[in-house]
Design a protein around this motif. Structure first.
Motif, PDB file in Angstrom:
ATOM      1  N   MET A  66      41.232  30.877  31.201  1.00 41.04           N
ATOM      2  CA  MET A  66      41.228  30.864  32.667  1.00 41.04           C
ATOM      3  C   MET A  66      39.896  31.384  33.225  1.00 41.04           C
ATOM      4  SD  MET A  66      42.839  30.039  35.417  1.00 41.04           S
ATOM      5  CE  MET A  66      44.533  29.799  34.864  1.00 41.04           C
ATOM      6  N   ALA A  67      39.400  32.461  32.608  1.00 41.41           N
ATOM      7  CA  ALA A  67      38.122  33.024  33.049  1.00 41.41           C
ATOM      8  C   ALA A  67      37.004  32.008  32.881  1.00 41.41           C
ATOM      9  CB  ALA A  67      37.810  34.303  32.268  1.00 41.41           C
ATOM     10  N   ASN A  68      37.067  31.241  31.758  1.00 39.15           N
ATOM     11  CA  ASN A  68      36.046  30.226  31.516  1.00 39.15           C
ATOM     12  C   ASN A  68      36.135  29.106  32.545  1.00 39.15           C
ATOM     13  OD1 ASN A  68      33.914  29.059  29.891  1.00 39.15           O
ATOM     14  ND2 ASN A  68      35.447  27.545  29.230  1.00 39.15           N
ATOM     15  N   LEU A  69      37.382  28.779  32.963  1.00 43.00           N
ATOM     16  CA  LEU A  69      37.583  27.746  33.969  1.00 43.00           C
ATOM     17  C   LEU A  69      36.915  28.131  35.286  1.00 43.00           C
ATOM     18  CD1 LEU A  69      38.966  25.141  35.010  1.00 43.00           C
ATOM     19  CD2 LEU A  69      40.966  26.550  35.547  1.00 43.00           C
ATOM     20  N   PHE A  70      37.168  29.361  35.739  1.00 41.67           N
ATOM     21  CA  PHE A  70      36.572  29.813  36.999  1.00 41.67           C
ATOM     22  C   PHE A  70      35.051  29.896  36.888  1.00 41.67           C
ATOM     23  CE2 PHE A  70      40.914  31.360  37.863  1.00 41.67           C
ATOM     24  CZ  PHE A  70      41.067  30.849  39.145  1.00 41.67           C
ATOM     25  N   LYS A  71      34.563  30.254  35.701  1.00 45.40           N
ATOM     26  CA  LYS A  71      33.115  30.325  35.496  1.00 45.40           C
ATOM     27  C   LYS A  71      32.477  28.952  35.652  1.00 45.40           C
ATOM     28  CE  LYS A  71      29.634  31.794  32.116  1.00 45.40           C
ATOM     29  NZ  LYS A  71      29.415  32.349  30.753  1.00 45.40           N
ATOM     30  N   ARG A  72      33.137  27.930  35.101  1.00 47.35           N
ATOM     31  CA  ARG A  72      32.618  26.562  35.215  1.00 47.35           C
ATOM     32  C   ARG A  72      32.689  26.073  36.652  1.00 47.35           C
ATOM     33  NH1 ARG A  72      35.112  22.960  30.385  1.00 47.35           N
ATOM     34  NH2 ARG A  72      33.826  21.414  31.439  1.00 47.35           N
ATOM     35  N   MET A  73      33.788  26.382  37.339  1.00 46.96           N
ATOM     36  CA  MET A  73      33.951  25.918  38.716  1.00 46.96           C
ATOM     37  C   MET A  73      32.896  26.519  39.644  1.00 46.96           C
ATOM     38  SD  MET A  73      38.109  26.115  39.001  1.00 46.96           S
ATOM     39  CE  MET A  73      38.119  25.913  40.784  1.00 46.96           C
ATOM     40  N   ASN A  74      32.455  27.729  39.359  1.00 48.60           N
ATOM     41  CA  ASN A  74      31.529  28.435  40.247  1.00 48.60           C
ATOM     42  C   ASN A  74      30.089  28.432  39.736  1.00 48.60           C
ATOM     43  OD1 ASN A  74      33.291  29.764  42.463  1.00 48.60           O
ATOM     44  ND2 ASN A  74      34.401  30.211  40.574  1.00 48.60           N
ATOM     45  N   ARG A  75      29.819  27.671  38.681  1.00 50.90           N
ATOM     46  CA  ARG A  75      28.458  27.611  38.148  1.00 50.90           C
ATOM     47  C   ARG A  75      27.542  26.909  39.141  1.00 50.90           C
ATOM     48  NH1 ARG A  75      28.692  24.966  32.796  1.00 50.90           N
ATOM     49  NH2 ARG A  75      29.331  27.016  32.048  1.00 50.90           N
ATOM     50  N   LYS A  76      26.452  27.561  39.494  1.00 48.01           N
ATOM     51  CA  LYS A  76      25.521  27.039  40.491  1.00 48.01           C
ATOM     52  C   LYS A  76      24.462  26.164  39.823  1.00 48.01           C
ATOM     53  CE  LYS A  76      26.052  31.131  43.461  1.00 48.01           C
ATOM     54  NZ  LYS A  76      27.041  31.806  42.568  1.00 48.01           N
TER      55      LYS A  76
END
Length: 486
Positions: free
Chosen positions: A1-11
């Motif tokens: 889940m943490a990796n998912l949010f990291k990908r979604m918010n990657r600039k």
């Protein structure tokens, strides 16, 4: 889940967009962007909305509705000008939000704008078709029902005029930006001239008694909408705001601007100022010529007012130029929409063939052709009245993102993002006002519009999580590096 949010918010790194867009030719000047903006903003609406909103919502105070809508658009335009100056990338809000907030938020903003362009192109083309058929009908030229109505309408098969119009515009924009801008510039001059002719001629027939009372007493119409008082003016703002959203078409072509730090702010703000002046003048003259109740259910209030005032020849000339001038709005919307599709393909969020640049023309031909095909399907074969308010709803969502995006942008200007040639004044207050004003207009849309926007959002989320997230070129590169490290 943490990796998912990291990908979604990657600039996204802004230098990556600079490199990807480097094959687009920077040939558009301030004059070209002024023509593009005015041509898109001063569209069919200026000949119809002043009368419609006066009759249905605000009475003579329709002028106040136009001014309030212009203030909201102006607040957002200031944010757009700084964003476009700092990040002159194709795709406008989609690309900017990718850089300042991250991939998922960029997708949301871009997906919202995509609804605007698909539907707006189809609507303007269908409107041009209807007006053209109305002009040639007195000459005894009538299309059979099956060639005048879409297949979903009784007796219809295809609106052939809509098909032809969209393909003509496609042909124009595939000739290259310079040739397209020349056509656009000439048509915009003609259209503005037609508006000025109406203002001058119509002003001679003004009766000041028609302005009294300027703000009629409030009541609720039979269909549940508000008329008169502040409620009527506010209702008018939500309807009118659609007229001013054309400056996004300028921002979408940022990657093809000469000296974008200067040309983008001048084009965005200048075109809006010109458009507001014309809209306010037309609305003042129109409600002054005849009592606003005369414009109820009147599809062509400008032409009707001129004929009733004893100027039938002027009315015909203005309407002919208005029909031809609708091409300017189509050119602007088709160019902007195709650049947005190109941006999605460039990043792998939609099929990559959309992000290819033709080596000979230096244009995103695949995106242009895709935009054309989808617009033809919507405009020529489907009835789409219930989708019309998606244009405003989707655009307002993008406007809110751009307004609040100024805050993280300021922290990065002069660092990994270029220092813009224009900065929004009265920071940090002005961006917040732009966000709140856009939210207020969005809140004023009817419930159907909000429901359609939600459905479009859900469709976008499905595409993002099923396709876009897994095909994004940035995420794929990150996974390759991760595997190499292992």
């Amino acid at each position: 889940m943490a990796n998912l949010f990291k990908r979604m918010n990657r600039k996204e790194d802004p230098s990556v967009y600079e490199q990807k867009d480097s094959n687009l030719v920077r040939s558009l000047t301030t004059k070209d962007f002024l023509a593009l903006g005015v041509g898109t903003i001063v569209s069919t609406a200026i000949f119809t909305l002043p009368g419609i909103v006066a009759a249905n919502n605000a009475g003579p105070a329709v002028t106040i509705s136009f001014l309030l809508a212009a203030i909201v658009a102006g607040l957002v335009a200031l944010s757009y000008a700084e964003m476009a100056s700092a990040m002159p990338f194709a795709g406008s809000a989609y690309s900017w939000i990718n850089v300042v907030f991250g991939e998922f938020w960029g997708w949301v903003a871009g997906w919202a704008l995509l609804a605007e362009y698909f539907i707006a192109v189809s609507f303007v083309a269908a409107g041009l078709s209807a007006n053209f058929r109305g002009l040639i009908a007195p000459l005894g030229i009538n299309f059979p029902t099956y060639l005048a109505n879409p297949v979903s309408a009784k007796g219809g098969l295809v609106d052939i005029c809509t098909v032809v119009v969209i393909f003509i515009v496609m042909f124009l924009i595939t000739r290259g930006d310079k040739q397209t801008s020349r056509v656009e510039n000439v048509l915009v001059i003609l259209k503005v001239a037609a508006v000025l002719v109406f203002i001058v001629v119509g002003a001679t027939a003004i009766h000041f008694a028609n302005y009294v009372p300027f703000i009629p007493a409030h009541h609720v119409n039979a269909d549940g909408t508000n008329f008169g008082g502040f409620s009527g003016i506010y209702a008018g703002v939500s309807v009118i705001f659609l007229s001013y959203i054309g400056f996004d078409s300028i921002a979408a072509n940022s990657a093809e601007a000469k000296n974008p730090q200067k040309t983008m702010p001048r084009g965005i703000i200048g075109s809006l100022v010109i458009a507001v002046t014309l809209f306010v003048a037309v609305s003042l003259v129109l409600v002054g010529m005849f009592k606003y109740t005369n414009y109820a259910n009147n599809a062509e209030p400008v032409g009707w007012a001129l004929r009733q005032a004893g100027h039938p020849i002027v009315a015909s000339v203005v309407q002919i130029i208005a029909v031809v001038g609708m091409f300017t709005a189509l050119i602007g919307m088709m160019m902007a929409g195709s650049r947005l599709l190109y941006s999605f393909g460039r990043d792998g969020m939609l099929p990559k063939f959309l992000g290819k640049i033709n080596k000979k023309s230096h244009l995103p031909l695949n995106a242009i052709i895709t935009m054309t095909v989808i617009s033809v399907v919507i405009g020529a074969f489907l009835t789409f009245t219930f989708l019309s308010q998606l244009i405003s709803a989707g655009t307002l969502i993008a406007f809110m993102f751009v307004s609040i995006g100024i805050y993280p942008l300021r922290k990065r200007e002069g660092k990994d993002i270029n220092m813009p040639g224009f900065k929004e004044p009265f920071f940090p207050v002005m961006p917040a006002l732009g966000f709140l004003a856009s939210l207020a207009v969005f809140w004023g849309l009817d419930n159907d519009a909000k429901i359609y926007a939600l459905v479009w959002f859900i469709i976008g989320m499905v595409i993002y999580f099923v396709y876009g997230m897994h095909h994004n070129t940035r995420n794929q590169q990150a996974e390759v590096k991760s595997n190499d490290n292992e």
